[in-house]
Write a protein that holds these residues in place. Structure first.
Motif, PDB file in Angstrom:
ATOM      1  N   PHE A 100      25.152 -26.051   0.991  1.00 32.56           N
ATOM      2  CA  PHE A 100      24.038 -26.981   1.228  1.00 32.56           C
ATOM      3  C   PHE A 100      23.539 -26.831   2.660  1.00 32.56           C
ATOM      4  CE2 PHE A 100      23.775 -30.690  -1.960  1.00 32.56           C
ATOM      5  CZ  PHE A 100      24.079 -29.886  -3.030  1.00 32.56           C
ATOM      6  N   ASN A 101      24.469 -26.743   3.618  1.00 30.62           N
ATOM      7  CA  ASN A 101      24.086 -26.578   5.017  1.00 30.62           C
ATOM      8  C   ASN A 101      23.474 -25.209   5.276  1.00 30.62           C
ATOM      9  OD1 ASN A 101      24.977 -28.819   7.135  1.00 30.62           O
ATOM     10  ND2 ASN A 101      26.355 -28.894   5.385  1.00 30.62           N
ATOM     11  N   LEU A 102      23.955 -24.204   4.595  1.00 28.44           N
ATOM     12  CA  LEU A 102      23.429 -22.853   4.766  1.00 28.44           C
ATOM     13  C   LEU A 102      21.964 -22.772   4.338  1.00 28.44           C
ATOM     14  CD1 LEU A 102      24.168 -19.921   5.563  1.00 28.44           C
ATOM     15  CD2 LEU A 102      24.804 -19.552   3.177  1.00 28.44           C
ATOM     16  N   TYR A 103      21.638 -23.433   3.227  1.00 30.96           N
ATOM     17  CA  TYR A 103      20.285 -23.351   2.666  1.00 30.96           C
ATOM     18  C   TYR A 103      19.419 -24.571   2.968  1.00 30.96           C
ATOM     19  CZ  TYR A 103      22.358 -19.428   0.219  1.00 30.96           C
ATOM     20  OH  TYR A 103      22.992 -18.251  -0.071  1.00 30.96           O
ATOM     21  N   GLY A 104      20.009 -25.620   3.562  1.00 28.09           N
ATOM     22  CA  GLY A 104      19.233 -26.818   3.856  1.00 28.09           C
ATOM     23  C   GLY A 104      18.968 -27.676   2.628  1.00 28.09           C
ATOM     24  N   ASP A 105      19.885 -27.683   1.681  1.00 28.96           N
ATOM     25  CA  ASP A 105      19.745 -28.505   0.473  1.00 28.96           C
ATOM     26  C   ASP A 105      20.338 -29.893   0.723  1.00 28.96           C
ATOM     27  OD1 ASP A 105      18.644 -26.356  -0.915  1.00 28.96           O
ATOM     28  OD2 ASP A 105      20.582 -25.717  -1.713  1.00 28.96           O
ATOM     29  N   GLY A 106      19.490 -30.906   0.761  1.00 27.93           N
ATOM     30  CA  GLY A 106      19.958 -32.277   0.922  1.00 27.93           C
ATOM     31  C   GLY A 106      20.414 -32.640   2.320  1.00 27.93           C
ATOM     32  N   VAL A 107      20.463 -31.666   3.208  1.00 24.51           N
ATOM     33  CA  VAL A 107      20.856 -31.863   4.607  1.00 24.51           C
ATOM     34  C   VAL A 107      20.003 -30.923   5.456  1.00 24.51           C
ATOM     35  CG1 VAL A 107      23.254 -32.498   4.082  1.00 24.51           C
ATOM     36  CG2 VAL A 107      22.675 -30.107   4.467  1.00 24.51           C
ATOM     37  N   PRO A 108      19.881 -31.207   6.739  1.00 25.50           N
ATOM     38  CA  PRO A 108      19.192 -30.236   7.607  1.00 25.50           C
ATOM     39  C   PRO A 108      19.974 -28.918   7.634  1.00 25.50           C
ATOM     40  CG  PRO A 108      19.441 -32.355   8.727  1.00 25.50           C
ATOM     41  CD  PRO A 108      20.264 -32.422   7.472  1.00 25.50           C
ATOM     42  N   ARG A 109      19.258 -27.814   7.661  1.00 26.74           N
ATOM     43  CA  ARG A 109      19.922 -26.505   7.685  1.00 26.74           C
ATOM     44  C   ARG A 109      20.721 -26.363   8.973  1.00 26.74           C
ATOM     45  NH1 ARG A 109      18.393 -20.620   8.549  1.00 26.74           N
ATOM     46  NH2 ARG A 109      19.690 -19.557   7.001  1.00 26.74           N
ATOM     47  N   ASP A 110      21.999 -25.991   8.821  1.00 32.78           N
ATOM     48  CA  ASP A 110      22.898 -25.823   9.974  1.00 32.78           C
ATOM     49  C   ASP A 110      23.884 -24.713   9.620  1.00 32.78           C
ATOM     50  OD1 ASP A 110      24.862 -25.966  11.961  1.00 32.78           O
ATOM     51  OD2 ASP A 110      24.842 -28.160  12.038  1.00 32.78           O
ATOM     52  N   VAL A 111      23.547 -23.473  10.004  1.00 32.37           N
ATOM     53  CA  VAL A 111      24.376 -22.335   9.619  1.00 32.37           C
ATOM     54  C   VAL A 111      25.749 -22.362  10.285  1.00 32.37           C
ATOM     55  CG1 VAL A 111      22.428 -20.852   8.988  1.00 32.37           C
ATOM     56  CG2 VAL A 111      23.317 -20.784  11.319  1.00 32.37           C
ATOM     57  N   ASN A 112      25.843 -22.949  11.473  1.00 39.09           N
ATOM     58  CA  ASN A 112      27.144 -23.035  12.138  1.00 39.09           C
ATOM     59  C   ASN A 112      28.075 -23.987  11.387  1.00 39.09           C
ATOM     60  OD1 ASN A 112      26.448 -21.210  14.224  1.00 39.09           O
ATOM     61  ND2 ASN A 112      25.391 -22.845  15.310  1.00 39.09           N
ATOM     62  N   LYS A 113      27.559 -25.144  10.994  1.00 37.01           N
ATOM     63  CA  LYS A 113      28.362 -26.077  10.208  1.00 37.01           C
ATOM     64  C   LYS A 113      28.722 -25.445   8.872  1.00 37.01           C
ATOM     65  CE  LYS A 113      28.535 -30.757   8.379  1.00 37.01           C
ATOM     66  NZ  LYS A 113      27.888 -32.076   8.279  1.00 37.01           N
ATOM     67  N   ALA A 114      27.759 -24.742   8.272  1.00 40.00           N
ATOM     68  CA  ALA A 114      28.002 -24.069   6.993  1.00 40.00           C
ATOM     69  C   ALA A 114      29.172 -23.103   7.117  1.00 40.00           C
ATOM     70  CB  ALA A 114      26.754 -23.326   6.539  1.00 40.00           C
ATOM     71  N   ALA A 115      29.129 -22.271   8.144  1.00 39.56           N
ATOM     72  CA  ALA A 115      30.187 -21.270   8.335  1.00 39.56           C
ATOM     73  C   ALA A 115      31.541 -21.942   8.544  1.00 39.56           C
ATOM     74  CB  ALA A 115      29.839 -20.364   9.508  1.00 39.56           C
ATOM     75  N   GLY A 116      31.568 -23.018   9.301  1.00 42.31           N
ATOM     76  CA  GLY A 116      32.831 -23.724   9.547  1.00 42.31           C
ATOM     77  C   GLY A 116      33.425 -24.297   8.276  1.00 42.31           C
ATOM     78  N   LEU A 117      32.587 -24.916   7.457  1.00 39.09           N
ATOM     79  CA  LEU A 117      33.065 -25.485   6.192  1.00 39.09           C
ATOM     80  C   LEU A 117      33.559 -24.398   5.243  1.00 39.09           C
ATOM     81  CD1 LEU A 117      30.225 -28.107   5.781  1.00 39.09           C
ATOM     82  CD2 LEU A 117      32.674 -28.664   5.845  1.00 39.09           C
TER      83      LEU A 117
END
Length: 179
Positions: A100-117
């Motif tokens: 969701f964070n990687l693509y900005g689905d339902g949340v603002p796009r945040d690739v760093n948070k995406a990678a961490g999760l």
């Protein structure tokens, strides 16, 4: 004083254990209904389990909201449930929230948070997260680009059972996707 504490703590422990057991029971009932495509019952049972703090039910209900199964599709509600489940250590929720964070689905796009999760889920043995983490390293998305680390995680994903295409199991094959 010690006997008073024992009598005060014992009921609290029993209440806590009962909530965990009930949450697990409701989650299983919800999953059974979900597999039978009885989405109304699944939603009701998952909601009961979520109220007991069951992270599996949070994840399953999030999937229902993300896909619009038995509920109106709502990516923000799905992300909210995924956040709660991920905070409780549910790795499928971490992976999905990462995407969701990687693509900005339902949340603002945040690739760093995406990678961490995604990395946390991969390190905990989630084969699908391993696959996505491999691609993040190969692309340098949310992490420093490192094709060797990408290949490591791709091999880990394969070894854990994820169906990886043979051409992605070499350094050149993986690097070729992102050049």
């Amino acid at each position: 004083m010690n006997s008073i504490l024992k009598f005060a703590i014992l009921p609290l422990l029993l209440l806590l254990l009962t909530g965990c057991v009930m949450g697990t029971m409701y989650e299983r009932q919800g999953t059974s209904a979900y597999l039978e495509k009885d989405y109304a019952t699944a939603k009701a049972k998952y909601e009961e389990a979520v109220a007991s703090g069951n992270p599996q039910a949070m994840y399953h209900l999030a999937v229902m909201y993300a896909e619009g199964q038995g509920v109106e599709q709502d990516q923000c509600k799905a992300a909210e449930l995924l956040e709660k489940a991920a905070a409780l250590g549910q790795d499928d929720a971490r992976l999905m929230l990462g995407l969701f964070n990687l693509y900005g689905d339902g949340v603002p796009r945040d690739v760093n948070k995406a990678a961490g999760l995604i990395k946390t889920a991969a390190e905990n043995g989630n084969d699908t997260a391993m696959y996505y983490l491999a691609n993040l390293y190969a692309a340098g998305l949310g992490v420093q680009k490192d094709v060797d680390k990408g290949l490591y995680w791709m091999l880990e994903a394969r070894d854990a059972g994820f169906p990886v295409k043979d051409e992605l199991l070499t350094r050149d094959g993986l690097a070729g996707l992102y050049e």
